[in-house]
Design a protein around this motif. Sequence first.
Motif, mmCIF file in Angstrom:
data_model
loop_
_atom_site.group_PDB
_atom_site.id
_atom_site.type_symbol
_atom_site.label_atom_id
_atom_site.label_comp_id
_atom_site.label_asym_id
_atom_site.label_seq_id
_atom_site.Cartn_x
_atom_site.Cartn_y
_atom_site.Cartn_z
ATOM 1 N N GLY A 60 23.135 -5.303 6.762
ATOM 2 C CA GLY A 60 23.318 -5.321 8.207
ATOM 3 C C GLY A 60 22.924 -6.614 8.880
ATOM 4 N N GLY A 61 22.561 -7.645 8.115
ATOM 5 C CA GLY A 61 22.150 -8.902 8.721
ATOM 6 C C GLY A 61 20.814 -8.811 9.435
ATOM 7 N N GLN A 62 19.901 -7.971 8.925
ATOM 8 C CA GLN A 62 18.607 -7.759 9.575
ATOM 9 C C GLN A 62 17.435 -8.068 8.654
ATOM 10 O OE1 GLN A 62 19.846 -3.599 10.588
ATOM 11 N NE2 GLN A 62 18.972 -4.115 12.578
ATOM 12 N N ALA A 63 17.673 -8.856 7.617
ATOM 13 C CA ALA A 63 16.582 -9.190 6.706
ATOM 14 C C ALA A 63 15.490 -9.984 7.415
ATOM 15 C CB ALA A 63 17.120 -9.978 5.509
ATOM 16 N N GLY A 64 15.867 -10.794 8.394
ATOM 17 C CA GLY A 64 14.873 -11.541 9.159
ATOM 18 C C GLY A 64 13.970 -10.628 9.965
ATOM 19 N N GLU A 65 14.542 -9.574 10.549
ATOM 20 C CA GLU A 65 13.728 -8.618 11.302
ATOM 21 C C GLU A 65 12.737 -7.915 10.397
ATOM 22 O OE1 GLU A 65 15.873 -5.973 13.874
ATOM 23 O OE2 GLU A 65 17.563 -7.340 14.038
ATOM 24 N N LEU A 66 13.161 -7.599 9.173
ATOM 25 C CA LEU A 66 12.257 -6.940 8.242
ATOM 26 C C LEU A 66 11.147 -7.888 7.806
ATOM 27 C CD1 LEU A 66 11.849 -4.276 6.688
ATOM 28 C CD2 LEU A 66 13.204 -5.252 4.841
ATOM 29 N N ALA A 67 11.486 -9.158 7.577
ATOM 30 C CA ALA A 67 10.467 -10.125 7.160
ATOM 31 C C ALA A 67 9.486 -10.437 8.279
ATOM 32 C CB ALA A 67 11.138 -11.408 6.679
ATOM 33 N N GLU A 68 9.897 -10.233 9.526
ATOM 34 C CA GLU A 68 9.022 -10.525 10.658
ATOM 35 C C GLU A 68 7.751 -9.692 10.619
ATOM 36 O OE1 GLU A 68 9.130 -10.522 15.569
ATOM 37 O OE2 GLU A 68 10.693 -9.528 14.400
ATOM 38 N N VAL A 69 7.817 -8.497 10.028
ATOM 39 C CA VAL A 69 6.643 -7.626 9.979
ATOM 40 C C VAL A 69 5.487 -8.322 9.277
ATOM 41 C CG1 VAL A 69 5.783 -5.409 9.119
ATOM 42 C CG2 VAL A 69 8.098 -5.578 10.018
ATOM 43 N N ARG A 70 5.800 -9.108 8.260
ATOM 44 C CA ARG A 70 4.736 -9.774 7.505
ATOM 45 C C ARG A 70 4.624 -11.258 7.804
ATOM 46 N NH1 ARG A 70 3.533 -12.582 2.942
ATOM 47 N NH2 ARG A 70 1.689 -11.872 1.782
ATOM 48 N N ASP A 71 5.761 -11.929 8.022
ATOM 49 C CA ASP A 71 5.764 -13.384 8.154
ATOM 50 C C ASP A 71 5.667 -13.864 9.594
ATOM 51 O OD1 ASP A 71 6.055 -13.402 5.434
ATOM 52 O OD2 ASP A 71 8.233 -13.627 5.492
ATOM 53 N N GLY A 72 5.741 -12.985 10.560
ATOM 54 C CA GLY A 72 5.589 -13.394 11.941
ATOM 55 C C GLY A 72 6.915 -13.665 12.637
ATOM 56 N N PRO A 73 6.880 -14.020 13.946
ATOM 57 C CA PRO A 73 8.107 -14.197 14.739
ATOM 58 C C PRO A 73 9.030 -15.289 14.215
ATOM 59 C CG PRO A 73 6.172 -14.026 16.156
ATOM 60 C CD PRO A 73 5.666 -14.166 14.763
ATOM 61 N N GLN A 74 8.496 -16.285 13.490
ATOM 62 C CA GLN A 74 9.362 -17.358 13.015
ATOM 63 C C GLN A 74 10.411 -16.847 12.018
ATOM 64 O OE1 GLN A 74 6.135 -17.139 12.501
ATOM 65 N NE2 GLN A 74 5.671 -17.284 10.307
ATOM 66 N N ALA A 75 10.189 -15.683 11.423
ATOM 67 C CA ALA A 75 11.167 -15.140 10.478
ATOM 68 C C ALA A 75 12.464 -14.757 11.175
ATOM 69 C CB ALA A 75 10.583 -13.929 9.748
ATOM 70 N N ARG A 76 12.407 -14.515 12.490
ATOM 71 C CA ARG A 76 13.625 -14.139 13.214
ATOM 72 C C ARG A 76 14.584 -15.310 13.383
ATOM 73 N NH1 ARG A 76 14.688 -9.620 16.190
ATOM 74 N NH2 ARG A 76 13.141 -7.936 16.101
ATOM 75 N N GLU A 77 14.135 -16.526 13.135
ATOM 76 C CA GLU A 77 15.024 -17.680 13.231
ATOM 77 C C GLU A 77 15.985 -17.782 12.055
ATOM 78 O OE1 GLU A 77 12.672 -21.134 13.696
ATOM 79 O OE2 GLU A 77 11.603 -20.411 15.477
ATOM 80 N N ARG A 78 15.839 -16.918 11.096
ATOM 81 C CA ARG A 78 16.714 -16.901 9.916
ATOM 82 C C ARG A 78 18.151 -16.620 10.329
ATOM 83 N NH1 ARG A 78 15.738 -14.078 4.453
ATOM 84 N NH2 ARG A 78 17.772 -13.355 3.770
ATOM 85 N N ARG A 79 19.079 -17.439 9.829
ATOM 86 C CA ARG A 79 20.503 -17.258 10.090
ATOM 87 C C ARG A 79 21.117 -16.399 8.983
ATOM 88 N NH1 ARG A 79 18.979 -19.118 14.193
ATOM 89 N NH2 ARG A 79 19.935 -20.727 15.481
ATOM 90 N N GLU A 80 21.796 -15.333 9.366
ATOM 91 C CA GLU A 80 22.458 -14.432 8.419
ATOM 92 C C GLU A 80 23.903 -14.257 8.875
ATOM 93 O OE1 GLU A 80 19.734 -11.090 7.044
ATOM 94 O OE2 GLU A 80 18.741 -11.698 8.897
ATOM 95 N N TYR A 81 24.817 -14.782 8.102
ATOM 96 C CA TYR A 81 26.210 -14.849 8.520
ATOM 97 C C TYR A 81 27.115 -13.826 7.820
ATOM 98 C CZ TYR A 81 24.848 -19.246 10.712
ATOM 99 O OH TYR A 81 24.232 -20.201 11.497
ATOM 100 N N GLY A 82 26.543 -12.774 7.259
ATOM 101 C CA GLY A 82 27.357 -11.679 6.744
ATOM 102 C C GLY A 82 27.828 -11.822 5.315
ATOM 103 N N ASP A 83 27.265 -12.751 4.547
ATOM 104 C CA ASP A 83 27.684 -12.890 3.150
ATOM 105 C C ASP A 83 27.374 -11.642 2.323
ATOM 106 O OD1 ASP A 83 28.680 -15.788 2.890
ATOM 107 O OD2 ASP A 83 26.771 -16.035 3.909
ATOM 108 N N PRO A 84 26.190 -11.016 2.439
ATOM 109 C CA PRO A 84 25.946 -9.791 1.659
ATOM 110 C C PRO A 84 26.957 -8.693 1.959
ATOM 111 C CG PRO A 84 23.889 -10.652 2.537
ATOM 112 C CD PRO A 84 24.986 -11.432 3.186
ATOM 113 N N ALA A 85 27.270 -8.487 3.235
ATOM 114 C CA ALA A 85 28.245 -7.445 3.581
ATOM 115 C C ALA A 85 29.619 -7.763 3.015
ATOM 116 C CB ALA A 85 28.317 -7.282 5.100
#
Length: 608
Positions: A60-85
Amino acid sequence: MGLRQFLVDAWGWLNFKPVFADPTTGGPHRRAFPGAYSTWVPDEDVRRLAAYTVLAAYDGGQAGELAEVRDGPQARERREYGDPAAFVDAITSDVLGDEQRIVVDGTEEDDTTTEDEEARAVQEDLLAWAEEELLAMRMQQAERKAVGLGDAVYRLAWEPDKRRPTVRVVDPGFYFPVLGDDGEFPSRVHFAWELPEDTRRGLKPRLRRITYELAPITPATASGTDRRGRPQRSVVGDEDDPQLVAGDTADEAGGIWRQYAWNEEPSGVTCYLTDATWLLEDLERANDIDNLPMGKAAYAVRGDGEVLNALDLMIDFVPVIHLPNTVPAAEEYWGKASLASVLQVLDELAASDTDAARASATTGIPILSVSGLQDGRASVQVEPGTVFRLADGGRMDVVNTAPQLAQLLSTVETLRDRAAVNLRLPAVALGTQDPAQLPSGYALKISLGPLDKLVASMRLARRHKYQLLLRFAQRLFIAGQHPDWVGRSVHQANIVMGAYTPTDRMGVLEEVSTAYAARLISLETALRILAEGGWPINDVSVEIDRIQSRAFDQAGALADATGDAAAVRDYLGLAPADPEKTPVPVLPGPAGPPQTPAPADDAGQPTG
């Protein structure tokens, strides 16, 4: 200082992510996966549920949101352009092929036995049922779950109002089988999920659990209520003399036996359905999904008034099918997601995309270095049309980041190709291959080799599961006493998936024509190969009838070989001849009065 535990299990490929294998605890991060740590979730299912959440986040392009729980707000800057989907969609399409056909054994034989006629009727009814039940769409739903998460689940049920079995796809995160020693076909299956609080309706947080269980047959029960007016089932008759379900028999030892239409011998087990709800506050920490307090449960009531508390479904199988994405390893039960082996590559791809996005900002709005401004300012705001007035010796330089951006974009393409190679998805399968670069069809076939092996392995994991699905559907038709299924037996049926790659139809036709002309393959095999090669043949048996109805040369050869007119008419698909009707004679030569032959000489030549 103790060493970190090295854990190898069905989800060990996710241990590289700190959010999944927290260094402090060794298990999934509690704040990232609160549902996996619910008190009713068994300990052995925590990593499985957390793995489903991680895979769904990538899809769903939300890996950054999941990483934010541990790595902090900077994880939300991750760009996810739909390659896994995109990878999941491509693999799902390849596994399903361009079509899905139901084929019942015996329907493609050129025989007219009673068993073959019944097999054809079963196939027609299954095709009609699949169309009504939207089976193709259900398969699309389940296969995407299986490819993306590693597992999918089908649940079948007899629907009295529709007079047919229904098929539904269930998220594997709700699926909790109680595995026995064989670990393959559980005799008890739970579907469970939490219901949030509903303040408007005054409902507290609850847990709902639907259970299917194979157990010995018990006396008949009926719906009713308990002392507090709650729905409940009770045994029909006296405790000393309970009644049996019509058709059941009891032996001297007290066992109850039932003859199912699809078994040759009586069976002593049946499947029970329970649908119950608990308040979360009533559950203790010692209660897991398999030992909830039944005294605190509220049972659901079906539309026909039946209380779903150990309701006898009158079948001897659990109508639930677990569909793994891959062939499970020895002594394992769960499948493996297609993206499991490339998650680290996808992380690197997202990081490169993020760096490329940052570099593109400095390339589109370049960084300027200006010195010697006449007004003496230390910095200026650059806008279109800005004019710089420089003193003597002043200069302006531009920082060119275009080469770095080009290198980053090249890295992105390299990582994307690396992921595709590890997934065994060639460029031609992803639609990124230039057709002009392929010298021949043979080169195309060679390039598709890894994909062929991938799809063959994945379809092998599914073949038996779809056979079970069609077998269960037939049994439910028979158990539901559908008029068209009374007296029928259960036939072996398969779901045949079509082509998934571009095919050379003319090449396939030439091969089949040569082999069939040389009598190396039968007509049935030839048509099946053509159908798998992309030719629009929906039903092989119907196509054979159409071909034979116009094959007058072969019918003539059959007449010469056997002299049996009835066999010829059957070959052409014609009705038997009426024995009371006199056949019309066919006279040789042209019509009219007989001609007198001309006189001839001794050599046989006419003289006049």
